[in-house]
Structures are given as structure tokens and as C-alpha cells.
Design a protein around this motif. Sequence first.
Motif, mmCIF file in Angstrom:
data_model
loop_
_atom_site.group_PDB
_atom_site.id
_atom_site.type_symbol
_atom_site.label_atom_id
_atom_site.label_comp_id
_atom_site.label_asym_id
_atom_site.label_seq_id
_atom_site.Cartn_x
_atom_site.Cartn_y
_atom_site.Cartn_z
ATOM 1 N N ASP A 187 111.640 66.654 19.022
ATOM 2 C CA ASP A 187 113.021 66.816 18.579
ATOM 3 C C ASP A 187 113.339 65.936 17.378
ATOM 4 O O ASP A 187 114.501 65.744 17.017
ATOM 5 N N GLN A 188 112.281 65.417 16.717
ATOM 6 C CA GLN A 188 112.473 64.514 15.589
ATOM 7 C C GLN A 188 111.995 65.149 14.283
ATOM 8 O O GLN A 188 110.918 65.762 14.232
ATOM 9 N N GLU A 189 112.790 65.018 13.240
ATOM 10 C CA GLU A 189 112.363 65.434 11.905
ATOM 11 C C GLU A 189 111.515 64.308 11.322
ATOM 12 O O GLU A 189 111.996 63.187 11.160
ATOM 13 N N VAL A 190 110.245 64.613 11.015
ATOM 14 C CA VAL A 190 109.320 63.559 10.612
ATOM 15 C C VAL A 190 108.765 63.735 9.202
ATOM 16 O O VAL A 190 107.941 62.931 8.757
ATOM 17 N N GLY A 191 109.195 64.758 8.496
ATOM 18 C CA GLY A 191 108.676 64.941 7.161
ATOM 19 C C GLY A 191 109.182 66.190 6.485
ATOM 20 O O GLY A 191 110.110 66.844 6.971
ATOM 21 N N THR A 192 108.534 66.528 5.362
ATOM 22 C CA THR A 192 108.962 67.664 4.552
ATOM 23 C C THR A 192 107.747 68.429 4.054
ATOM 24 O O THR A 192 106.772 67.839 3.576
ATOM 25 N N VAL A 193 107.814 69.756 4.152
ATOM 26 C CA VAL A 193 106.765 70.626 3.615
ATOM 27 C C VAL A 193 106.846 70.611 2.090
ATOM 28 O O VAL A 193 107.930 70.707 1.512
ATOM 29 N N THR A 194 105.675 70.514 1.435
ATOM 30 C CA THR A 194 105.653 70.489 -0.030
ATOM 31 C C THR A 194 105.027 71.736 -0.642
ATOM 32 O O THR A 194 105.389 72.143 -1.748
ATOM 33 N N SER A 195 104.046 72.324 0.023
ATOM 34 C CA SER A 195 103.374 73.540 -0.464
ATOM 35 C C SER A 195 102.937 74.376 0.729
ATOM 36 O O SER A 195 102.552 73.818 1.768
ATOM 37 N N VAL A 196 102.975 75.710 0.569
ATOM 38 C CA VAL A 196 102.614 76.606 1.669
ATOM 39 C C VAL A 196 101.793 77.781 1.151
ATOM 40 O O VAL A 196 102.076 78.335 0.087
#
Length: 217
Positions: A187-196
Motif C-alpha cells: 500500500d506504499q508508493e515507492v517510486g516512479t516508472v521512467t520507461s516502458v
Amino acid sequence: MDAAELESVLGPRDVVVVEGGDAESYLHSQLSQSVTGMDVGEQRWTFVLQPTGKIDVLARLTRADDARFELDTDAGFGDELLARLERFKIRVDATLTLQAADGAAEADEAARIAIGWPRMGAEIVAGDTIPAGTGLTKLAVDFTKGCYPGQELVERMDSRAAEAPKSLRRLTVAEGTSAGDPIVDGDQEVGTVTSVSGTVALGWVKRSSDLGDVVQF
């Protein structure tokens, strides 16, 4: 990963040419990588850092001749590299010129993401990203050389074996995930997507989370 595999994921490159009697000594004083002793034709990866230790540009250095060096970086970031190198060039016998990418080659984005190679403007944000956590310090930093801008932060983290607050990781994500989406662990936001690419992604993840595979070259 060999040179041919890496070349296929890099895509078009801007090139800053540095030539003159002081080209070697000047670059050695500015880059995280050692420049002295390079053979003609030899290549080395390097960070060009701000005095704070944050990355301005990730570049590849080639010794083209005794007094000529070429620094190539992701297309669109050559101006930033040129400006950064010009900023500290005082009473130096060296000229700097920019050769913009011609766009003839295209990067294999899926392969880049699969191997975890960071791209300027995506995984590496100029003036914000620190070398630790990119997975490139063993490749792009010479820890035995003399002083250069930003060295203090890089050396301090290495000598203390300090883990970066966030590390770049390869992740498996749901279809439809986009760059900029949050990375959630429980239930924790731990980061950010940079490329997919499909269901494979790169992203910055907090050290408190075990999600994904830490990128390391």
C-alpha cells in the motif's frame, strides 16, 4: 553486454569534439573517468557532474588522436554537454565544437529497457540524478584519479558503501503502464516508472523496497 549490443540501444548521438594541447588535461580535470593514458581509438564511459555531485550528462569518451577527444551523448543533450564543459574552461588550450546527431540510426528501445541502460531525460534527469543508483559507477567512475567537479559526493558514498536513496531497477508491470506512473509496493508508493516497453519497465525505487532487479553494469 558487448559493444555491438550496447550500440544498438543507444540510437542517435550528439558529439562534442575537444581538441588542442590541453584537451587531455582539461578533460581529466572535469570528468569522473580517467582520461590520461588512453590509447587512440579507446573508449570509456563517464559522468560529467555538477559541483554538487549531480549528473549533468552521461557520455562516452573516445580518444580520436593525441590531442583530439570526442564525447558522445544522447541526442538532444549535446548543447548541455558543450555548455557544461565551456563553463570551467579558463585559460585552456582547447576548442570545443558540437556535432548534432543526424538521426540516421534509431535506438532499440525495448532492448535498452530490457538491459536497463539509462537514457538522458528519462532515467537520468540533468541536475537531479546522482551517480549512485544508476548502476553505472563501476563503468563510468575512476575512484583512483584526482579531483574533478562533483567528486566529493561520489567518493563519500563509495567509501562509506552508502546505498542511494533510490536505485534504478528493471520491473515487470501491467499492460498500459506509462512513464510517470507510480510504483507501488503493497500500500506504499515507492517510486516512479521512467520507461516502458510492453510489460517490462525501468523505474527509480526507494531502497526500502525490494521490488524489481537493481540495474548494475
